[in-house]
Design a protein around this motif. Structure first.
Motif, PDB file in Angstrom:
ATOM      1  N   SER A   1      17.840 -19.543  -6.646  1.00  0.00           N
ATOM      2  CA  SER A   1      18.941 -19.952  -6.655  1.00  0.00           C
ATOM      3  C   SER A   1      19.740 -20.256  -5.524  1.00  0.00           C
ATOM      4  O   SER A   1      20.859 -21.086  -5.375  1.00  0.00           O
ATOM      5  CB  SER A   1      20.101 -19.290  -7.440  1.00  0.00           C
ATOM      6  OG  SER A   1      20.109 -17.914  -7.199  1.00  0.00           O
ATOM      7  N   ALA A   2      19.160 -19.622  -4.282  1.00  0.00           N
ATOM      8  CA  ALA A   2      20.032 -19.550  -3.098  1.00  0.00           C
ATOM      9  C   ALA A   2      19.613 -20.689  -2.172  1.00  0.00           C
ATOM     10  O   ALA A   2      18.416 -21.192  -1.924  1.00  0.00           O
ATOM     11  CB  ALA A   2      19.487 -18.248  -2.157  1.00  0.00           C
ATOM     12  N   PRO A   3      20.602 -21.515  -1.615  1.00  0.00           N
ATOM     13  CA  PRO A   3      20.441 -22.605  -0.909  1.00  0.00           C
ATOM     14  C   PRO A   3      19.877 -22.454   0.461  1.00  0.00           C
ATOM     15  O   PRO A   3      19.172 -23.093   1.198  1.00  0.00           O
ATOM     16  CB  PRO A   3      21.723 -23.417  -0.661  1.00  0.00           C
ATOM     17  CG  PRO A   3      22.685 -22.895  -1.796  1.00  0.00           C
ATOM     18  CD  PRO A   3      22.044 -21.423  -1.971  1.00  0.00           C
ATOM     19  N   VAL A   4      20.173 -21.124   0.800  1.00  0.00           N
ATOM     20  CA  VAL A   4      19.639 -20.650   2.412  1.00  0.00           C
ATOM     21  C   VAL A   4      18.836 -19.308   2.322  1.00  0.00           C
ATOM     22  O   VAL A   4      19.407 -18.395   1.631  1.00  0.00           O
ATOM     23  CB  VAL A   4      21.083 -20.344   3.211  1.00  0.00           C
ATOM     24  CG1 VAL A   4      20.550 -19.988   4.484  1.00  0.00           C
ATOM     25  CG2 VAL A   4      21.789 -21.596   3.311  1.00  0.00           C
TER      26      VAL A   4
ATOM     27  N   VAL B   1      27.811 -16.582   8.293  1.00  0.00           N
ATOM     28  CA  VAL B   1      28.928 -17.012   8.571  1.00  0.00           C
ATOM     29  C   VAL B   1      29.240 -18.710   8.104  1.00  0.00           C
ATOM     30  O   VAL B   1      29.984 -19.203   7.417  1.00  0.00           O
ATOM     31  CB  VAL B   1      29.782 -16.846   9.791  1.00  0.00           C
ATOM     32  CG1 VAL B   1      31.167 -17.486  10.088  1.00  0.00           C
ATOM     33  CG2 VAL B   1      29.961 -15.330   9.957  1.00  0.00           C
ATOM     34  N   ARG B   2      28.368 -19.288   8.751  1.00  0.00           N
ATOM     35  CA  ARG B   2      28.056 -20.965   8.536  1.00  0.00           C
ATOM     36  C   ARG B   2      27.874 -21.161   7.112  1.00  0.00           C
ATOM     37  O   ARG B   2      28.516 -22.119   6.437  1.00  0.00           O
ATOM     38  CB  ARG B   2      27.083 -21.381   9.541  1.00  0.00           C
ATOM     39  CG  ARG B   2      27.154 -23.026   9.347  1.00  0.00           C
ATOM     40  CD  ARG B   2      25.762 -23.483   8.865  1.00  0.00           C
ATOM     41  NE  ARG B   2      24.380 -22.924   9.169  1.00  0.00           N
ATOM     42  CZ  ARG B   2      23.712 -22.996   8.488  1.00  0.00           C
ATOM     43  NH1 ARG B   2      23.407 -23.547   7.278  1.00  0.00           N
ATOM     44  NH2 ARG B   2      22.509 -22.461   8.744  1.00  0.00           N
ATOM     45  N   ALA B   3      26.851 -20.391   6.721  1.00  0.00           N
ATOM     46  CA  ALA B   3      26.723 -20.602   5.194  1.00  0.00           C
ATOM     47  C   ALA B   3      28.022 -20.349   4.227  1.00  0.00           C
ATOM     48  O   ALA B   3      28.154 -21.306   3.321  1.00  0.00           O
ATOM     49  CB  ALA B   3      25.451 -19.726   4.574  1.00  0.00           C
ATOM     50  N   HIS B   4      28.637 -19.314   4.541  1.00  0.00           N
ATOM     51  CA  HIS B   4      29.701 -19.081   3.728  1.00  0.00           C
ATOM     52  C   HIS B   4      30.854 -20.204   3.930  1.00  0.00           C
ATOM     53  O   HIS B   4      31.421 -20.499   2.885  1.00  0.00           O
ATOM     54  CB  HIS B   4      30.500 -17.588   4.379  1.00  0.00           C
ATOM     55  CG  HIS B   4      31.673 -17.040   3.729  1.00  0.00           C
ATOM     56  ND1 HIS B   4      31.792 -16.761   2.406  1.00  0.00           N
ATOM     57  CD2 HIS B   4      33.391 -17.242   4.251  1.00  0.00           C
ATOM     58  CE1 HIS B   4      32.914 -16.376   2.184  1.00  0.00           C
ATOM     59  NE2 HIS B   4      33.677 -16.614   3.265  1.00  0.00           N
TER      60      HIS B   4
ATOM     61  N   GLY C   1      30.049 -22.564   1.727  1.00  0.00           N
ATOM     62  CA  GLY C   1      29.864 -22.323   0.148  1.00  0.00           C
ATOM     63  C   GLY C   1      28.680 -22.095  -0.459  1.00  0.00           C
ATOM     64  O   GLY C   1      28.447 -22.337  -1.643  1.00  0.00           O
ATOM     65  N   LYS C   2      27.565 -21.798   0.394  1.00  0.00           N
ATOM     66  CA  LYS C   2      26.471 -21.386   0.109  1.00  0.00           C
ATOM     67  C   LYS C   2      26.009 -20.032  -0.022  1.00  0.00           C
ATOM     68  O   LYS C   2      26.075 -19.256   0.877  1.00  0.00           O
ATOM     69  CB  LYS C   2      25.478 -22.293   0.835  1.00  0.00           C
ATOM     70  CG  LYS C   2      25.678 -23.792   1.157  1.00  0.00           C
ATOM     71  CD  LYS C   2      24.578 -24.441   2.105  1.00  0.00           C
ATOM     72  CE  LYS C   2      24.906 -25.984   2.013  1.00  0.00           C
ATOM     73  NZ  LYS C   2      23.960 -26.431   3.133  1.00  0.00           N
ATOM     74  N   ASP C   3      25.329 -19.566  -1.041  1.00  0.00           N
ATOM     75  CA  ASP C   3      24.548 -18.251  -1.090  1.00  0.00           C
ATOM     76  C   ASP C   3      23.635 -18.111  -0.111  1.00  0.00           C
ATOM     77  O   ASP C   3      22.786 -19.062   0.106  1.00  0.00           O
ATOM     78  CB  ASP C   3      24.133 -17.803  -2.394  1.00  0.00           C
ATOM     79  CG  ASP C   3      25.227 -17.530  -3.597  1.00  0.00           C
ATOM     80  OD1 ASP C   3      26.329 -17.444  -3.081  1.00  0.00           O
ATOM     81  OD2 ASP C   3      24.918 -17.147  -4.589  1.00  0.00           O
ATOM     82  N   VAL C   4      23.292 -17.029   0.290  1.00  0.00           N
ATOM     83  CA  VAL C   4      22.185 -16.679   1.060  1.00  0.00           C
ATOM     84  C   VAL C   4      21.228 -15.513   0.644  1.00  0.00           C
ATOM     85  O   VAL C   4      21.831 -14.492   0.144  1.00  0.00           O
ATOM     86  CB  VAL C   4      22.535 -15.968   2.801  1.00  0.00           C
ATOM     87  CG1 VAL C   4      21.706 -15.894   3.720  1.00  0.00           C
ATOM     88  CG2 VAL C   4      23.799 -17.213   3.194  1.00  0.00           C
ATOM     89  N   ALA C   5      20.090 -15.700   0.626  1.00  0.00           N
ATOM     90  CA  ALA C   5      18.762 -14.868   0.369  1.00  0.00           C
ATOM     91  C   ALA C   5      18.448 -14.201   1.729  1.00  0.00           C
ATOM     92  O   ALA C   5      17.805 -14.967   2.498  1.00  0.00           O
ATOM     93  CB  ALA C   5      17.913 -15.391  -0.518  1.00  0.00           C
ATOM     94  N   ARG C   6      18.770 -12.866   1.983  1.00  0.00           N
ATOM     95  CA  ARG C   6      18.644 -12.189   3.165  1.00  0.00           C
ATOM     96  C   ARG C   6      17.372 -11.416   2.924  1.00  0.00           C
ATOM     97  O   ARG C   6      17.511 -10.152   2.460  1.00  0.00           O
ATOM     98  CB  ARG C   6      19.582 -11.638   3.781  1.00  0.00           C
ATOM     99  CG  ARG C   6      19.393 -10.540   5.104  1.00  0.00           C
ATOM    100  CD  ARG C   6      18.699 -11.532   6.115  1.00  0.00           C
ATOM    101  NE  ARG C   6      18.680 -10.664   7.331  1.00  0.00           N
ATOM    102  CZ  ARG C   6      17.400 -10.697   8.017  1.00  0.00           C
ATOM    103  NH1 ARG C   6      16.475 -11.047   7.502  1.00  0.00           N
ATOM    104  NH2 ARG C   6      17.491  -9.867   9.209  1.00  0.00           N
TER     105      ARG C   6
END
Length: 252
Positions: free
Chosen positions: A26-29, A67-70, A73-78
């Motif tokens: 589900s994460a775009p990034v 920060v850029r993804a935030h 409005g995109k969730d990040v999978a780290r």
């Protein structure tokens, strides 16, 4: 949006948790450490997801992507190799995200030492022989170790010792540990546990350095030391499963 710190496990794509896979889908990034990750893990990501390899980035650059993804409005999978609770730089990343008012959460993963033990078919705690496991690393070009955590101090416990980030110093470490564990103490080295390149080396503190150097291992290996690593272990019976144990008080 949320930054999801996800334990990527030891490498194999099928050793992620169900929760981890759902978050990846589900994460775009997705930020991942390419050094230790089997590329098949990224197959869980959504088609079209932005994939960013962090092995060449410093911490500020990694956070800048979050920060850029935030802002978008995109969730990040780290993705963190193994489990985020050990050697993942989780504390530093959380502090920076908190300062930027970016939400985060943590999903655990299979740690590398657990995958290594499974490959070896080893239980790291043996009744009446060893009941503790020490997870530690050594200092060469990495962050300094606290003085109280000298390897010799851990060796005196004769617990099962798990060494991360130490494979390039195996000869020096084996000599140091032999003073407490004995030169014939069993040792196992597992390189890239659960990945296609997986390699297992067994030996003792007397000869493991020769085996590691012959295999030319330089990274991505876990060293396990202690009597529990013997291929055949004679041990006392666990009290929990002892037939003579009184179970009349156990409620169901």
């Amino acid at each position: 949006m949320t930054v999801h710190f996800i334990g990527a496990g030891p490498g194999a794509a099928d050793l992620l948790t169900v929760r981890a896979v759902n978050l990846l889908r589900s994460a775009p990034v997705c930020l991942y450490a390419g050094t230790y990750l089997d590329p098949e893990v990224l197959a869980h990501c959504a088609p079209g997801a932005e994939l960013i390899d962090t092995q060449g980035l410093d911490l500020d650059q990694i956070i800048a992507h979050c920060v850029r993804a935030h802002a978008e409005g995109k969730d990040v999978a780290r993705l963190c190799s193994g489990d985020p609770s050990v050697y993942s730089a989780l504390s530093e990343q959380k502090a920076r995200l908190d300062a930027a008012c970016i939400p985060w959460d943590v999903t655990p993963g299979v740690p590398a030492y657990a995958a290594a033990a499974a490959i070896l078919g080893a239980e790291l705690t043996v009744p009446e022989q060893v009941q503790s496991v020490v997870l530690t690393r050594t200092h060469a070009r990495s962050t300094a170790m606290p003085e109280t955590e000298a390897l010799a101090n851990f060796a005196r416990t004769r617990a099962t010792l798990i060494l991360h980030l130490a494979i390039t110093r195996v000869r020096v470490l084996a000599a140091e540990l032999a003073g407490e564990y004995g030169a014939h103490c069993p040792v196992a080295v597992v390189y890239r546990a659960s990945q296609p390149e997986q390699l297992v080396l067994r030996g003792t503190l007397a000869d493991i350095a020769d085996r590691v150097e012959a295999a030319e291992l330089r990274q991505a290996a876990v060293i396990l030391v202690g009597p529990a690593l013997a291929e055949s272990v004679d041990c006392a019976q666990s009290h929990l499963y002892d037939p003579s144990r009184d179970r009349t008080h156990i409620t169901r």
